[in-house]
Design an enzyme around this catalytic site. Structure first.
Site, mmCIF file in Angstrom:
data_model
loop_
_atom_site.group_PDB
_atom_site.id
_atom_site.type_symbol
_atom_site.label_atom_id
_atom_site.label_comp_id
_atom_site.label_asym_id
_atom_site.label_seq_id
_atom_site.Cartn_x
_atom_site.Cartn_y
_atom_site.Cartn_z
ATOM 1 N N SER A 290 1.605 0.936 4.070
ATOM 2 C CA SER A 290 1.304 -0.418 4.475
ATOM 3 C C SER A 290 2.144 -1.481 3.752
ATOM 4 O O SER A 290 2.279 -2.596 4.261
ATOM 5 C CB SER A 290 -0.179 -0.700 4.227
ATOM 6 O OG SER A 290 -0.453 -0.688 2.835
ATOM 7 N N LYS B 191 2.728 -8.324 -2.438
ATOM 8 C CA LYS B 191 2.054 -7.981 -1.191
ATOM 9 C C LYS B 191 0.908 -8.960 -0.957
ATOM 10 O O LYS B 191 0.212 -9.335 -1.907
ATOM 11 C CB LYS B 191 1.527 -6.546 -1.305
ATOM 12 C CG LYS B 191 0.979 -5.931 -0.037
ATOM 13 C CD LYS B 191 0.593 -4.454 -0.290
ATOM 14 C CE LYS B 191 0.049 -3.761 0.936
ATOM 15 N NZ LYS B 191 -0.284 -2.334 0.661
ATOM 16 N N SER C 130 1.019 4.127 0.561
ATOM 17 C CA SER C 130 1.449 2.797 1.018
ATOM 18 C C SER C 130 2.545 2.136 0.182
ATOM 19 O O SER C 130 3.078 1.108 0.582
ATOM 20 C CB SER C 130 0.243 1.855 1.090
ATOM 21 O OG SER C 130 -0.461 2.091 2.279
#
Lengths: 482, 490
Positions: free
Chosen positions: B155, B80, B179
């Site tokens: 997310s 990420k 997330s």
């Protein structure tokens, strides 16, 4: 109207740890711009603080030294404001749960009063960096940030509003400096900013319980300026009150060159710092074992030392306070007494407070660099006591030791300074003096006994100061009396 | 699709050691896959082709020299884009950090490198990890490989979509309120949020420090266990990282669930839950029962407060964590209006231009919650309720080993559908947030599909540091079902 002055001090002491409070960057003073920085103190995305254990130890030292209560668990909090010298947009400090609560600082005033001021708290925090404006360097339309100081550990020491005059505020501050230096936790240098102070001051009618509106003063960079700023502010507030005015709660800056305080910002624009516990740092636990360990390593503190000097060495309190103001000076004195014997402690004190301090001042050196070692000074005291030299000659021996760093015995021999104790030699000098000053002799015999000083002086001059003054006086008195 | 892309970590390692293919070949296959899918999926914010080939060659050399013990040697992974990686852009999907090049490796990234992993690139996300759909990325949304019109969750949407699209073997994401788990559910992959403190947060760009936790995405439970083991463990750079030993998470993974006590919290079967999701979860419960688990009804009475508590605490911490983005040292700097002086004008203009709407919204929420006069009513009270929520779990774990629920109340929704309605967006995390507030480990795994073909996620939550228990339970479910084997129609 008669007013009582109420002063409280917030002192920031920079700890002299090797690395910063939350990262491994050097905490040393100076360095090229941003040389002492790393990812953490620059506040880069993703970095985390890790508490420096040395900072806790140093804080515990001071906390124990002032008799504060050490919280078994304390926390760090974030204090938010935007400024280019504050890389994270918040300062890591302590707020609701500081490490030390209470305690007190004791000092003796110049006129001999004992004063004890209670502390509210002591907490740990990080320093901010500094801005260099373009008119000092580079483009005058820009400001530059140097983050070497960002993250250097600070202790904030908050006193209760118990100080009652500017002079005591200065004495309190000096005592704090003495303490942090004894404990080896800060160099206490006000000029370099390792000891800083903000003062809150207010006036209230004599006898009133209620505090007056207070003013905070910043930017006092020496003990003298602290006192001058408070004296100025005391007077300013008194004049306003006497004229029927009201004091506005505000922050004022001490203007050193003008000798005045100037309004900076009033409290209506006070920041909302939005304190909350820092989630990146776990609560700090200090257990009893750790405290015991730190306590066991504490040095003899200035108050205890002063008491010992008075009780064991029979020194007057004034001497004891002067000699213990600096740990190194006290250590020097201790060594002199150790070598010379307790019975010579007062003489040692006179020499250290007099000639030794004068020498340090003249040469701008620290006591550790004093060319007259404690052992040599002690041996010089023995030479005085056993009559080898007089106190007066000792001054030149001392100066010679300061100059050449030699042994007092050698100096005495080489320079021929040995005192004349041979009575026949002194007698002949005394007879010469009497013979060549008939008028004075007559006056003396007529009752002007003060002239003894004159005869002693003449005799000393004739012997190059080497005559044993006691023997000389006795002989002169005897011969003049006849 | 190249069949190399279907292999799990164990098979890859075995094949590499047997010289069936090289790490470089494998890496090139993935880079090719990225080339095929990215135009449609947009999981990556940056692809590190040269670095990846270099790392693959290093791996091949090590394998050639017989130095092949590293747990991820030659395995293509992606992370990420809020994990700092030295010399690469780390944007947090924000304009503010569009050109920020990290000068250091996050601990998790360093551990990936140490484990021999080949890092293919940095994955898309909601800006600063604030969102549940990946639509808040300043660089455009990621599309769900199962249906390109829908969101991949967030997310960590890029991390989930990349694994689902087979454009990396495994990936790392982060989970503050769901997330990792919610996008894993949306994309039909395994995603795990470990216990708070299990994986160092050093180098993870903070959203809400007391809640953020890094975790793995994988196409099966075993791969997730390998990745978790590789990046876990105490880190002296993170005071909140736990000094707990890291077990071999793959050992005894097939232990089964016989005798395992699984709690079903009544509060998690909420009104408004999608009936297909509900049905899939009920079926999953039946599977566990068949496998010999004991199913118990439990109550977590403070569940309804979790969402409001989270939306006080997380923004409060975020408003503080994001204060460093001031335009002084890095990131966006804009000269602004000097009504309040040129300095404050610069702050305002830089933040105005650098941050997206959701980030600004949360900074404002958090600033308000911490303001003098409101702090006790909001922040302090929320902390107290957080303690009660933790206490709920503690009590529940006296009688059960694992808590089971859906991961999200609905499957992935359409891109744009909830963009103008933050509250309905926030509700996506209603079942995942309590686990963050309590700091517990939670895993999401595929447990079925809706009639429209969208994946449904099952969540298992365990006791602190009981990652192994939930991995074993998830592995048992996986071996009894075939949901994880389905491939998105890309």
């Amino acid at each position: 109207m008669a007013y009582e002055t109420v002063i409280g001090l917030e002192v920031h002491a920079q700890l002299n740890t090797e690395s910063k409070i939350f990262c491994a960057s050097s905490a040393a003073f100076g360095g090229g711009p941003n040389e002492h920085t790393c990812t953490v103190d620059l506040g880069l995305p993703g970095v985390l603080p890790v508490l420096n254990r040395q900072v806790i130890e140093y804080t515990l030292r001071l906390g124990l030294a002032v008799g504060a209560e050490i919280a078994p668990v304390c926390r760090f909090a974030r204090k938010h404001y935007f400024y280019p010298d504050l890389p994270k947009g918040y300062q890591i400090s302590q707020y609701e749960e500081p490490i030390c609560v209470g305690g007190s600082v004791h000092f003796v005033t110049r006129d001999g009063r004992d004063v004890s001021i209670n502390l509210t708290r002591i907490h740990m925090e990080e320093d901010a960096g500094k801005l260099i404006h373009g008119d000092e360097l580079g483009d005058p339309n820009h400001s530059y940030s140097d983050l070497n100081r960002a993250g250097v550990p600070l202790l904030e020491i908050v006193s209760e509003p118990e100080l009652r005059n500017p002079e005591d505020a200065e004495s309190y501050m000096r005592k704090l400096r003495t303490l942090v230096r004894y404990l080896g936790v800060s160099d206490g240098n006000m000029q370099e900013g390792s000891l800083r102070c903000d003062a809150n001051i207010s006036l209230r009618p004599q006898g009133s319980e209620k505090f007056g509106e207070k003013v905070e003063i910043k930017n006092m960079n020496s003990f003298r300026h602290l006192r001058r700023a408070l004296e100025y502010e005391e007077k300013r507030q008194r004049e306003i009150l006497d004229a029927g005015g009201v004091i506005e709660q505000e922050t004022r800056l001490w203007d050193e060159s003008g000798g005045v305080t100037r309004g900076m910002r009033s409290k209506e624009y006070a920041h909302d710092y939005r304190y909350f516990p820092d989630p990146d740092l776990v609560p700090l636990t200090v257990n009893a074992e750790w405290l015991d360990e730190v306590r066991a390593q504490l040095p003899e503190l200035p108050d205890a030392k002063s008491r010992r000097f008075q009780e064991e060495f029979g020194l007057p309190r004034y001497d004891a306070e002067v000699l213990t103001a600096e740990k190194e000076l006290a250590a020097y004195f201790d060594q002199v007494v150790e070598a010379a014997g307790k019975e010579r402690a007062k003489a040692a004190s006179n020499w250290v407070m007099g000639d030794v301090l004068r020498l340090l001042n003249e040469r701008k050196i620290a006591i550790e660099e004093c060319p007259v070692t404690p052992e040599r000074l002690a041996r010089m005291l023995s030479l005085i006591d056993d009559g080898t030299i007089s106190g007066k000659i000792a001054k030149s021996v001392f100066d010679e030791m300061a100059e050449s760093g030699g042994d007092p015995e050698v100096i005495v021999e080489e320079k021929g300074l040995r005192q004349i104790t041979d009575t026949s030699a002194i007698e002949s000098v005394a007879e010469d003096v009497i013979a060549s000053n008939p008028e004075e002799v007559e006056a003396y015999r007529g009752g002007r006994t003060k002239l003894m000083g004159f005869f002693v002086g003449q005799a000393m001059k004739a012997t190059g100061g080497k005559a044993n003054p006691k023997a000389l006086q006795e002989i002169l008195r005897e011969k003049l009396g006849s | 699709m190249n069949e190399l892309l279907q292999l799990g970590i164990a098979e890859i390692m075995e094949s590499l050691r047997a010289r069936e293919f090289s790490a470089e070949e494998l890496t090139r296959a993935y880079l090719e896959r990225i080339g095929e899918t990215e135009a449609r999926v947009h999981a990556y914010l940056s692809v590190l082709e040269d670095e990846a080939i270099g790392a693959a060659r290093d791996a091949d050399q090590k394998i050639g020299a017989g130095d092949d013990d590293s747990p991820l040697l030659g395995v293509p992974v992606a992370v990420k884009d809020l994990l700092c990686m030295k010399g690469t852009r780390t944007t947090c999907a924000s304009r503010f950090l569009e050109n920020f090049e990290a000068p250091y490796d996050a601990t998790a990234v360093a551990r990936l490198k140490d484990a021999g992993a080949v890092i293919l690139g940095k994955l898309n996300m909601d800006e600063f990890a604030m969102g549940s759909s990946c639509e808040q990325s300043a660089f455009g949304p990621t599309h769900n490989p199962w249906n390109l019109k829908t969101i991949p969750g967030g997310s960590s949407g890029g991390s989930a979509a990349a694994v689902a699209a087979r454009s990396c073997v495994v990936s790392l994401g982060s989970d503050t309120g769901g997330s990792i788990r919610q996008p894993a559910a949306c994309c039909g992959v395994v995603g795990m949020k470990p216990t708070y403190g299990r994986i160092s947060r050093y180098g993870l760009i903070a959203f809400a420090s007391s809640l953020d936790q890094i975790g793995p995405f994988a196409k099966n439970v075993r791969d997730a266990a390998v990745l978790l083991g590789a990046v876990s463990g105490h880190d002296p750079r993170d005071s909140t990282s736990a000094d707990e030993p890291v077990p071999d998470y793959t050992q005894n993974l097939e232990a089964g669930v016989r005798g395992l006590r699984i709690g079903i919290p009544e509060e998690y079967f909420i009104e408004g839950m999608d009936p297909e999701v509900d049905a899939a979860v009920q079926k999953a419960i039946a599977v566990f029962k068949e496998q010999g688990a004991e199913i118990l009804e439990i109550s977590l009475p403070h569940t309804e407060y979790a969402l409001p508590v989270y939306y006080i605490l997380a923004p409060a911490e975020a408003s503080s964590n994001l204060a460093r983005y001031d335009g002084v040292r890095y990131g966006v700097r804009k000269e602004g209006d000097s009504t309040f002086g040129s300095l404050f004008g610069m702050y305002a203009a830089s933040r105005e231009n650098g941050f997206g709407d959701e980030v600004k919204r949360r900074i404002m929420l958090g600033t308000y919650a911490l303001s003098s006069g409101y702090y006790d009513a909001f922040y302090t009270k929320a902390q107290r309720v957080r303690t009660l929520i933790s206490q709920d779990f503690k009590t529940a774990f006296d009688s059960v080993d694992v808590v089971l629920s859906a991961t999200a109340p609905t499957p992935a929704f359409e891109i744009g559908e909830r963009l103008d309605d933050p509250i309905s967006m926030y509700l996506s995390d209603i079942l995942t947030i309590p686990c963050n507030l309590a700091g517990l480990p939670g895993i999401s795994q595929p447990c079925g599909f809706t009639s429209r073909g969208l994946p449904i996620g099952l969540q298992l939550v365990g006791k602190p540091f009981a990652e192994k228990t939930i991995l074993q339970a998830a592995a048992a479910f996986e071996s009894a079902t075939a949901h994880h084997e389905a491939l998105p129609p890309l």
